[in-house]
Write a protein that holds these residues in place. Structure first.
Motif, PDB file in Angstrom:
ATOM      1  N   TRP A   1       0.836  -1.206   0.000  1.00  0.00           N
ATOM      2  CA  TRP A   1       0.000   0.000   0.000  1.00  0.00           C
ATOM      3  C   TRP A   1       0.871   1.257   0.000  1.00  0.00           C
ATOM      4  CZ3 TRP A   1      -0.536   3.673   4.049  1.00  0.00           C
ATOM      5  CH2 TRP A   1      -1.522   4.636   3.827  1.00  0.00           C
ATOM      6  N   LEU A   2       1.967   1.233   0.759  1.00  0.00           N
ATOM      7  CA  LEU A   2       2.886   2.375   0.760  1.00  0.00           C
ATOM      8  C   LEU A   2       3.465   2.610  -0.631  1.00  0.00           C
ATOM      9  CD1 LEU A   2       4.853   1.713   4.088  1.00  0.00           C
ATOM     10  CD2 LEU A   2       3.009   3.365   3.720  1.00  0.00           C
ATOM     11  N   LYS A   3       3.741   1.512  -1.321  1.00  0.00           N
ATOM     12  CA  LYS A   3       4.281   1.630  -2.682  1.00  0.00           C
ATOM     13  C   LYS A   3       3.233   2.198  -3.629  1.00  0.00           C
ATOM     14  CE  LYS A   3       7.016  -0.984  -6.013  1.00  0.00           C
ATOM     15  NZ  LYS A   3       7.697  -2.280  -6.278  1.00  0.00           N
ATOM     16  N   GLU A   4       2.003   1.687  -3.518  1.00  0.00           N
ATOM     17  CA  GLU A   4       0.926   2.144  -4.394  1.00  0.00           C
ATOM     18  C   GLU A   4       0.621   3.632  -4.192  1.00  0.00           C
ATOM     19  OE1 GLU A   4      -2.291  -0.385  -3.343  1.00  0.00           O
ATOM     20  OE2 GLU A   4      -1.313  -2.205  -4.119  1.00  0.00           O
ATOM     21  N   THR A   5       0.741   4.085  -2.962  1.00  0.00           N
ATOM     22  CA  THR A   5       0.395   5.478  -2.634  1.00  0.00           C
ATOM     23  C   THR A   5       1.616   6.393  -2.612  1.00  0.00           C
ATOM     24  OG1 THR A   5       0.465   4.917  -0.270  1.00  0.00           O
ATOM     25  CG2 THR A   5      -1.687   4.860  -1.357  1.00  0.00           C
TER      26      THR A   5
ATOM     27  N   GLN B   1       4.432   6.531  -0.795  1.00  0.00           N
ATOM     28  CA  GLN B   1       4.900   7.025   0.494  1.00  0.00           C
ATOM     29  C   GLN B   1       6.405   6.770   0.638  1.00  0.00           C
ATOM     30  OE1 GLN B   1       2.391   8.454   2.745  1.00  0.00           O
ATOM     31  NE2 GLN B   1       1.422   8.304   0.716  1.00  0.00           N
ATOM     32  N   THR B   2       7.090   7.655   1.334  1.00  0.00           N
ATOM     33  CA  THR B   2       8.509   7.425   1.617  1.00  0.00           C
ATOM     34  C   THR B   2       8.666   6.323   2.651  1.00  0.00           C
ATOM     35  OG1 THR B   2       8.861   9.794   1.246  1.00  0.00           O
ATOM     36  CG2 THR B   2      10.682   8.548   2.210  1.00  0.00           C
ATOM     37  N   PHE B   3       7.885   6.407   3.712  1.00  0.00           N
ATOM     38  CA  PHE B   3       7.817   5.342   4.721  1.00  0.00           C
ATOM     39  C   PHE B   3       6.610   5.606   5.614  1.00  0.00           C
ATOM     40  CE2 PHE B   3      10.754   8.517   6.628  1.00  0.00           C
ATOM     41  CZ  PHE B   3      10.146   8.750   7.859  1.00  0.00           C
ATOM     42  N   ALA B   4       6.307   4.636   6.482  1.00  0.00           N
ATOM     43  CA  ALA B   4       5.280   4.790   7.502  1.00  0.00           C
ATOM     44  C   ALA B   4       5.922   4.671   8.871  1.00  0.00           C
ATOM     45  CB  ALA B   4       4.189   3.743   7.351  1.00  0.00           C
TER      46      ALA B   4
ATOM     47  N   GLU C   1      -0.190   7.547  12.211  1.00  0.00           N
ATOM     48  CA  GLU C   1      -1.512   7.403  12.832  1.00  0.00           C
ATOM     49  C   GLU C   1      -1.913   8.779  13.376  1.00  0.00           C
ATOM     50  OE1 GLU C   1      -0.932   3.212  15.010  1.00  0.00           O
ATOM     51  OE2 GLU C   1       0.841   4.469  14.680  1.00  0.00           O
ATOM     52  N   LYS C   2      -2.628   9.527  12.551  1.00  0.00           N
ATOM     53  CA  LYS C   2      -2.884  10.935  12.835  1.00  0.00           C
ATOM     54  C   LYS C   2      -3.675  11.159  14.117  1.00  0.00           C
ATOM     55  CE  LYS C   2      -2.635  13.393   8.432  1.00  0.00           C
ATOM     56  NZ  LYS C   2      -3.377  14.238   7.469  1.00  0.00           N
TER      57      LYS C   2
ATOM     58  N   VAL D   1       8.442  17.493   4.966  1.00  0.00           N
ATOM     59  CA  VAL D   1       7.600  16.310   5.085  1.00  0.00           C
ATOM     60  C   VAL D   1       6.115  16.666   5.006  1.00  0.00           C
ATOM     61  CG1 VAL D   1       7.461  16.384   7.623  1.00  0.00           C
ATOM     62  CG2 VAL D   1       7.190  14.200   6.429  1.00  0.00           C
ATOM     63  N   LYS D   2       5.367  15.795   4.365  1.00  0.00           N
ATOM     64  CA  LYS D   2       3.910  15.875   4.365  1.00  0.00           C
ATOM     65  C   LYS D   2       3.384  14.605   5.029  1.00  0.00           C
ATOM     66  CE  LYS D   2      -0.234  16.006   1.526  1.00  0.00           C
ATOM     67  NZ  LYS D   2      -0.807  15.905   0.162  1.00  0.00           N
ATOM     68  N   PHE D   3       2.529  14.779   6.023  1.00  0.00           N
ATOM     69  CA  PHE D   3       1.991  13.628   6.733  1.00  0.00           C
ATOM     70  C   PHE D   3       0.696  13.156   6.080  1.00  0.00           C
ATOM     71  CE2 PHE D   3       4.301  15.533  10.504  1.00  0.00           C
ATOM     72  CZ  PHE D   3       5.287  14.556  10.517  1.00  0.00           C
ATOM     73  N   ASN D   4       0.569  11.836   5.984  1.00  0.00           N
ATOM     74  CA  ASN D   4      -0.644  11.200   5.477  1.00  0.00           C
ATOM     75  C   ASN D   4      -1.160  10.215   6.528  1.00  0.00           C
ATOM     76  OD1 ASN D   4      -0.467  12.331   2.679  1.00  0.00           O
ATOM     77  ND2 ASN D   4       1.458  11.200   2.727  1.00  0.00           N
ATOM     78  N   ASN D   5      -2.418   9.868   6.415  1.00  0.00           N
ATOM     79  CA  ASN D   5      -3.047   9.039   7.440  1.00  0.00           C
ATOM     80  C   ASN D   5      -2.951   7.556   7.095  1.00  0.00           C
ATOM     81  OD1 ASN D   5      -4.427   8.263   9.701  1.00  0.00           O
ATOM     82  ND2 ASN D   5      -6.444   8.879   8.970  1.00  0.00           N
ATOM     83  N   ALA D   6      -2.290   6.794   7.966  1.00  0.00           N
ATOM     84  CA  ALA D   6      -2.180   5.345   7.778  1.00  0.00           C
ATOM     85  C   ALA D   6      -3.317   4.585   8.446  1.00  0.00           C
ATOM     86  CB  ALA D   6      -0.842   4.851   8.345  1.00  0.00           C
ATOM     87  N   GLU D   7      -4.088   5.265   9.289  1.00  0.00           N
ATOM     88  CA  GLU D   7      -5.067   4.554  10.115  1.00  0.00           C
ATOM     89  C   GLU D   7      -6.163   3.881   9.306  1.00  0.00           C
ATOM     90  OE1 GLU D   7      -4.897   6.847  14.379  1.00  0.00           O
ATOM     91  OE2 GLU D   7      -5.551   7.948  12.613  1.00  0.00           O
TER      92      GLU D   7
END
Length: 367
Positions: A11-15, A17-20, A105-106, A124-130
């Motif tokens: 999912w990180l690859k599809e979206t 993301q640098t990392f979670a 996890e916002k 950095v831009k934060f995205n929601n993993a939850e």
């Protein structure tokens, strides 16, 4: 890499993301099998789209991480260390000099910890993993279900123990202590929440606090308890009458039981979650007690005793095979008493299975 980690990494690859950075004990456990309550110390799992993950934990826990089967890098930190410097160094070794998209996890990440990442990666831009983690945890596999069934059996035993401990003049805390002592003898170290044993008018408090209230003839007794077994929770509520029951107590008991059974009847794949709450609320409201049912019909259950999804009336998601949740209608009359009946429920391909099985019919107990 285990299947859960692989799904999350994909999912990180599809979206892109640098990392979670995953920090809650429940999600770290879900992804790594390492269960830890770090208190104020830093616990974290760093997951990448195309590299092996690493886990950060207090140094005193490192051996337990290995015992849990973790095969990747571990950063153990002492109380005098600055773990974020160690993390920054580990990320740099993985070629990460600028973290542009980071999933967190916002809802639970503290500002102080987010600030540590922003300080080292200003763009950095934060995205929601939850949402993704909730999606992964929503459907339980057979191993999880086996644990949840056993945890439910132990919750049944807890209620049975409590009922058998009822004696005129005993206190709520004395009965509570008996329940937890007997469960500890069976190997349970932790309850999934603070056990509730409420007598008489106190049973009319949905989240009342047990104390020195003594049991009297004619009291309703409400038990709400659960255990943590191998990282998974159970949650059961039963209400019984001590020695005798009056017409009002029997009336509200019968209404709550009807609401619970009718809600269970529509528990099957495809049912809108909000319709479960609506069904129970309709029964209780039509009987004239709607204002005395102040909470949702239930909640998801698994690693957390209250987890996704929230079973409230406005939830438009639908039940899916493998979901586990509670159904727990109640009526609470101030200064009189209350009734709640709660089961842990599994959605099966054909309908549902109640994991908690202690009898629900009104019991009049005691000598």
């Amino acid at each position: 890499m285990n299947q859960r980690l692989e799904q999350f990494s994909n999912w990180l690859k599809e979206t892109e993301q640098t990392f979670a950075f995953v920090h809650t004990s429940a999600n770290v456990f879900y992804l790594s099998n390492f269960n830890c309550e770090p208190h104020e110390r830093l616990l974290g799992l760093f997951v990448f789209p195309d590299q092996d993950p690493f886990l950060v934990c207090p140094g005193m826990e490192v051996s337990q991480v290995r015992d849990a089967g973790w095969k990747y890098d571990i950063i153990g930190h002492g109380d005098a260390d600055q773990p974020w410097d160690l993390i920054h160094s580990a990320l740099k070794k993985r070629g990460i000099d600028d973290a542009k998209q980071v999933s967190i996890e916002k809802e639970t990440l503290s500002y102080g910890r987010a600030e540590q990442l922003m300080k080292r990666y200003p763009s950095v831009k934060f995205n929601n993993a939850e949402d993704k983690l909730n999606e992964l945890r929503l459907i339980k596999d057979e191993e999880e279900l086996a644990i949840l069934r056993k945890a439910a059996e132990l919750a049944d035993f807890g209620v049975e123990t409590g009922v058998n401990a009822l004696r005129e003049g005993c206190t709520e805390m004395e009965v509570l202590a008996t329940i937890e002592y007997e469960l500890k003898k069976k190997g349970i170290r932790e309850m999934s929440f603070s056990t509730m044993v409420l007598f008489g008018e106190k049973s009319g408090q949905p989240h009342g606090n047990p104390g020195s209230r003594k049991l009297k003839k004619g009291d309703l007794v409400l038990f709400d308890l659960g255990v943590v077994l191998d990282g998974y929770c159970s949650d059961i509520t039963r209400t019984v009458a001590f020695q005798e029951v009056n017409d009002k107590q029997k009336e509200i008991y019968d209404i709550v039981l009807k609401a619970q059974l009718l809600t269970l009847d529509i528990s099957e794949p495809g049912t809108r979650l909000g319709d479960l709450d609506k069904k129970a609320r309709e029964v209780i409201t039509n009987a004239g007690y709607g204002e005395f049912f102040p909470h949702r019909i239930g909640h998801g259950i698994g690693i957390d005793v209250h987890e996704y999804p929230s079973m409230s009336e406005d939830n438009d998601h639908v039940l899916k095979t493998g979901m586990t949740y509670t159904i727990e209608p109640g009526i609470y009359l101030p200064e009189v008493g209350g009734v709640r009946i709660e089961d842990d429920v599994l959605v099966t391909k054909d309908g549902y299975e109640t994991l908690t099985k202690y009898p629900k019919e009104l019991q009049i107990v005691g000598n």
